[in-house]
Scaffold this motif. Structure first.
Motif, mmCIF file in Angstrom:
data_model
loop_
_atom_site.group_PDB
_atom_site.id
_atom_site.type_symbol
_atom_site.label_atom_id
_atom_site.label_comp_id
_atom_site.label_asym_id
_atom_site.label_seq_id
_atom_site.Cartn_x
_atom_site.Cartn_y
_atom_site.Cartn_z
ATOM 1 N N ILE A 435 20.912 26.966 19.241
ATOM 2 C CA ILE A 435 20.880 27.771 18.010
ATOM 3 C C ILE A 435 22.270 27.834 17.374
ATOM 4 C CG2 ILE A 435 20.416 30.075 17.039
ATOM 5 C CD1 ILE A 435 18.457 30.535 19.369
ATOM 6 N N ILE A 436 23.277 28.038 18.220
ATOM 7 C CA ILE A 436 24.650 28.173 17.710
ATOM 8 C C ILE A 436 25.124 26.868 17.057
ATOM 9 C CG2 ILE A 436 27.062 28.441 18.462
ATOM 10 C CD1 ILE A 436 25.993 30.610 20.408
ATOM 11 N N ASP A 437 24.802 25.750 17.695
ATOM 12 C CA ASP A 437 25.183 24.456 17.104
ATOM 13 C C ASP A 437 24.584 24.299 15.713
ATOM 14 O OD1 ASP A 437 26.696 23.827 19.271
ATOM 15 O OD2 ASP A 437 25.146 22.583 20.252
ATOM 16 N N ASP A 438 23.331 24.666 15.577
ATOM 17 C CA ASP A 438 22.666 24.557 14.272
ATOM 18 C C ASP A 438 23.361 25.428 13.235
ATOM 19 O OD1 ASP A 438 20.896 22.873 15.459
ATOM 20 O OD2 ASP A 438 19.233 24.332 15.577
ATOM 21 N N VAL A 439 23.677 26.669 13.627
ATOM 22 C CA VAL A 439 24.303 27.596 12.684
ATOM 23 C C VAL A 439 25.679 27.064 12.257
ATOM 24 C CG1 VAL A 439 25.320 29.902 12.466
ATOM 25 C CG2 VAL A 439 23.031 29.641 13.429
ATOM 26 N N ILE A 440 26.435 26.548 13.216
ATOM 27 C CA ILE A 440 27.774 26.027 12.890
ATOM 28 C C ILE A 440 27.659 24.842 11.926
ATOM 29 C CG2 ILE A 440 29.746 24.766 13.853
ATOM 30 C CD1 ILE A 440 29.617 26.654 16.269
ATOM 31 N N ALA A 442 25.384 24.248 9.798
ATOM 32 C CA ALA A 442 24.869 24.634 8.483
ATOM 33 C C ALA A 442 25.897 25.381 7.638
ATOM 34 C CB ALA A 442 23.607 25.479 8.648
ATOM 35 N N ASN A 443 27.017 25.809 8.231
ATOM 36 C CA ASN A 443 27.975 26.629 7.492
ATOM 37 C C ASN A 443 29.413 26.113 7.604
ATOM 38 O OD1 ASN A 443 26.182 29.055 6.644
ATOM 39 N ND2 ASN A 443 25.764 28.814 8.844
ATOM 40 N N PRO A 444 29.654 24.882 7.092
ATOM 41 C CA PRO A 444 30.987 24.267 7.249
ATOM 42 C C PRO A 444 32.108 25.098 6.609
ATOM 43 C CG PRO A 444 29.605 23.016 5.719
ATOM 44 C CD PRO A 444 28.717 24.034 6.340
ATOM 45 N N LYS A 445 31.816 25.734 5.462
ATOM 46 C CA LYS A 445 32.861 26.474 4.771
ATOM 47 C C LYS A 445 33.396 27.605 5.635
ATOM 48 C CE LYS A 445 32.794 28.922 0.800
ATOM 49 N NZ LYS A 445 31.690 29.435 -0.001
ATOM 50 N N GLN A 446 32.479 28.340 6.251
ATOM 51 C CA GLN A 446 32.871 29.481 7.102
ATOM 52 C C GLN A 446 33.604 28.993 8.354
ATOM 53 O OE1 GLN A 446 30.088 29.311 5.409
ATOM 54 N NE2 GLN A 446 29.728 31.298 4.424
ATOM 55 N N VAL A 447 33.222 27.788 8.829
ATOM 56 C CA VAL A 447 33.898 27.236 10.011
ATOM 57 C C VAL A 447 35.366 26.996 9.678
ATOM 58 C CG1 VAL A 447 34.024 25.265 11.577
ATOM 59 C CG2 VAL A 447 31.790 26.168 10.907
ATOM 60 N N GLU A 448 35.563 26.461 8.467
ATOM 61 C CA GLU A 448 36.933 26.176 8.016
ATOM 62 C C GLU A 448 37.751 27.462 7.919
ATOM 63 O OE1 GLU A 448 38.300 24.064 4.022
ATOM 64 O OE2 GLU A 448 36.633 23.055 5.040
ATOM 65 N N GLN A 449 37.125 28.494 7.333
ATOM 66 C CA GLN A 449 37.806 29.793 7.202
ATOM 67 C C GLN A 449 38.213 30.320 8.562
ATOM 68 O OE1 GLN A 449 34.949 32.223 5.166
ATOM 69 N NE2 GLN A 449 35.581 31.557 3.122
ATOM 70 N N ASN A 479 28.538 36.098 21.259
ATOM 71 C CA ASN A 479 29.961 36.231 20.972
ATOM 72 C C ASN A 479 30.801 35.260 21.784
ATOM 73 O OD1 ASN A 479 31.376 38.277 19.193
ATOM 74 N ND2 ASN A 479 29.585 39.433 19.877
ATOM 75 N N LYS A 480 30.492 35.226 23.062
ATOM 76 C CA LYS A 480 31.294 34.412 23.986
ATOM 77 C C LYS A 480 31.144 32.925 23.632
ATOM 78 C CE LYS A 480 31.142 33.292 28.949
ATOM 79 N NZ LYS A 480 30.025 32.340 28.956
ATOM 80 N N LEU A 481 29.902 32.476 23.445
ATOM 81 C CA LEU A 481 29.646 31.053 23.163
ATOM 82 C C LEU A 481 30.222 30.628 21.808
ATOM 83 C CD1 LEU A 481 26.034 30.328 24.408
ATOM 84 C CD2 LEU A 481 28.159 29.231 25.156
ATOM 85 N N LEU A 482 30.089 31.535 20.813
ATOM 86 C CA LEU A 482 30.597 31.210 19.480
ATOM 87 C C LEU A 482 32.097 30.967 19.528
ATOM 88 C CD1 LEU A 482 28.770 33.577 16.960
ATOM 89 C CD2 LEU A 482 29.059 31.093 16.713
ATOM 90 N N ARG A 483 32.805 31.884 20.189
ATOM 91 C CA ARG A 483 34.260 31.746 20.315
ATOM 92 C C ARG A 483 34.628 30.394 20.912
ATOM 93 N NH1 ARG A 483 36.634 37.084 19.628
ATOM 94 N NH2 ARG A 483 34.927 38.348 20.363
ATOM 95 N N GLU A 484 33.907 30.035 21.990
ATOM 96 C CA GLU A 484 34.200 28.751 22.655
ATOM 97 C C GLU A 484 33.972 27.584 21.703
ATOM 98 O OE1 GLU A 484 32.674 30.376 26.998
ATOM 99 O OE2 GLU A 484 31.731 28.540 26.140
ATOM 100 N N LYS A 485 32.859 27.594 21.008
ATOM 101 C CA LYS A 485 32.469 26.439 20.193
ATOM 102 C C LYS A 485 33.286 26.332 18.922
ATOM 103 C CE LYS A 485 27.833 25.785 21.963
ATOM 104 N NZ LYS A 485 27.776 24.342 22.325
ATOM 105 N N LEU A 486 33.729 27.498 18.392
ATOM 106 C CA LEU A 486 34.487 27.442 17.147
ATOM 107 C C LEU A 486 35.926 27.036 17.427
ATOM 108 C CD1 LEU A 486 33.065 30.568 15.289
ATOM 109 C CD2 LEU A 486 32.993 28.210 14.475
#
Ligand code: ADP
Ligand code: ZN
Ligand code: MG
Length: 486
Positions: A435-440, A442-449, A479-486
């Motif tokens: 799920i997290i991979d999909d969300v990341i 789909a939202n490249p702009k926020q990833v950049e920010q 929270n934990k997984l997002l931090r790792e992946k971002l």
């Protein structure tokens, strides 16, 4: 000039004592086998004994004595090993015997007390005595075609077992009187001595009120206000009576010792009869009944049957479950809610959360459904297991609320709802990672920010993942997984 209400209480102190009549929860009358059921056709629940026909002899109900003794013990009284029934003679159409059988100089129990909490001030009110007596019938003044000419009498209530609880003149305000009656009602309901249903007349109260200048020792002359059949009327009548007496004293008059009746329509009391030359009841020992003896063994047996009382239960809930005082109060309001809570707490391994669920979602749902807690579609065990699932991280608090609604609607267990709806929390890393991979992606702009240092954007990603998982993702794991992946 009459004093304003607040000045009355600056200048004078009120003294209040209550006489409370409680109908015991027996199926039959105190001296005969007639039923005590409410609402039977007039004059059908009667026999020669309760009608006072010549030659009929009373036999004291053992169950009535046991309930009366339970009440006395719950009110911290000393039960007398020997008490005497007496005839209280007066003439009234609803009293066919011509006397009430009561207890007079040797009552069932004495020297008790009740602890109250009025406006957050704790105080002990003395209970002078608890005695047993029989009730009179009922005069019916309206509802018949010829009610303008006649009064009808229904004798069904004659011989219903009552206890009278007489307090010391220890109360000083209408709030204290209210708190005292509240406590009596709660305790007696807890013990199961009476339903205390005021609408059916199972709890009736007379208030004795006098005033004296603040600082004075000597009691003033009292007026007795009869038959206050609601808590609100008790409070109104006492307040009104204090003002009435103050106005008399202020204008140089003298308060008469009398019996007064409260009129709910006007909120005022009116004089009924003067006590100074009225009542000589010619009490004498009831010749048809032997003295009532309560042996030590019987007393001990009855003592065993008195359950834990509200005050003790409150203290225990605070002590052993870590509840706040207010919560303990709510959860001991009735025996049923306390029993429910304890069972839920045991099944939950998180008593404070269980308390919140009982006082919150459960109470609200019951109220909306118009149900008592004893009829709850969600059993205490099932609510406890729902709370346990939150405690163990299998359900988020938010999901649990939805699960609860479904449990309540269909009397289901938490496990059944969760299984059927596939609602359990996703904390499995593989499923979350997808799920997290999909969300990341789909939202490249926020990833950049985020990568540019704007870490507050993390909340946005958490929100998106929760949404994509229909609220089922475990927020901590996300929270934990997002931090790792971002
Ligand atoms: P009575 O003989 O009029 O029945 P009791 O002495 O039996 O009076 O008391 C009846 C009730 O009145 C009790 O609850 C008692 O505490 C209360 N009481 C007695 N004297 C006073 C007073 N001066 N002011 C207020 N209440 C009183
Ligand atoms: Zn009868
Ligand atoms: Mg009296």
């Amino acid at each position: 000039m009459p004093l304003a209400a607040e000045d009355v209480l600056t200048k004078y102190e009120a003294v209040i004592g209550l006489e409370v009549h409680v109908q015991l929860a027996t199926a039959t009358k105190i001296f005969c086998g007639c039923p005590t059921s409410f609402g039977a056709p007039p004059n059908t629940n009667v026999c020669p004994v309760c009608l006072g026909l010549p030659g009929a002899l009373p036999v004291l109900s053992r169950q009535a004595v046991e309930l009366a003794v339970q009440a006395a013990l719950a009110l911290n009284c000393r039960v007398n090993p020997r008490s005497i029934f007496a005839r209280k003679n007066y003439f009234y159409p609803d009293l066919p015997k011509g006397y009430q059988i009561s207890q007079y100089d040797q009552p069932l129990a004495e020297h008790g007390f009740v602890d109250i909490d009025a406006d957050s001030v704790k105080k002990r009110i003395g209970v002078t005595r608890v005695h047993m007596e029989d009730d009179a019938g009922k005069s019916i003044h309206d509802g018949f075609k010829d009610s303008d000419k006649y009064t009808y009498v229904d004798l069904n209530r004659c011989g219903t077992p009552l206890i009278e609880i007489v307090s010391e003149p220890d109360m000083r305000t209408s709030s204290e009187a209210h708190a005292y009656l509240t406590e009596i009602k709660q305790v007696l309901q807890f013990v199961g001595v009476s339903t205390c249903d005021m609408e059916k007349g199972h709890l009736r109260c007379d208030a004795n009120v006098s005033i004296r200048p603040r600082g004075a020792e000597k009691l003033g002359t009292k007026a007795e206000i009869k038959n206050l059949n609601s808590f609100r009327f008790l409070k109104m009548a006492v307040d009104q009576e204090i003002e009435r007496q103050a106005a008399i004293l202020e204008s140089g008059g003298r308060v008469l010792q009398e019996t007064r009746l409260f009129n709910p329509d006007t909120g005022e009391t009116v004089g009924m009869r003067s006590k100074e030359h009225a009542h000589d009841y010619r009490y004498f020992p009831e010749p048809d009944l032997v003295p009532l003896r309560v042996s030590d063994a019987w007393l001990a047996q009855i003592r065993e049957s008195v359950p834990e009382l509200p005050a003790a239960r409150r203290a225990r809930f605070i002590e052993s479950y870590g509840l706040r005082e207010y919560d303990a109060q709510v959860l001991t309001a009735t025996r049923a809610i306390g029993d429910y809570f304890e069972q839920a707490a045991r099944a939950s391994s998180d008593p404070r959360a269980a308390a919140n669920w009982v006082m919150g979602d459960l109470t609200a749902a019951l109220k909306e459904a118009g149900k008592e807690i004893s009829e709850s579609p969600v059993s205490a065990d099932n609510l406890g297991r729902l709370v346990a699932m939150i405690h163990q991280g299998q359900l988020s608090g938010k999901l649990a609320k939805d699960v609860f609604v479904k449990m309540f609607a269909a009397s289901e267990t938490a496990e059944a709802v969760v299984d059927r709806e596939g609602l359990s929390q996703i904390s499995d890393e593989g499923a979350l990672a997808k799920i997290i991979d999909d969300v990341i992606a789909a939202n490249p702009k926020q990833v950049e920010q985020y990568r540019g240092g704007k870490t507050a954007v993390l909340a946005f990603f958490v929100g998106q993942v929760m949404k994509a998982s229909r609220g089922q993702a475990d927020p901590a794991a996300v929270n934990k997984l997002l931090r790792e992946k971002l």
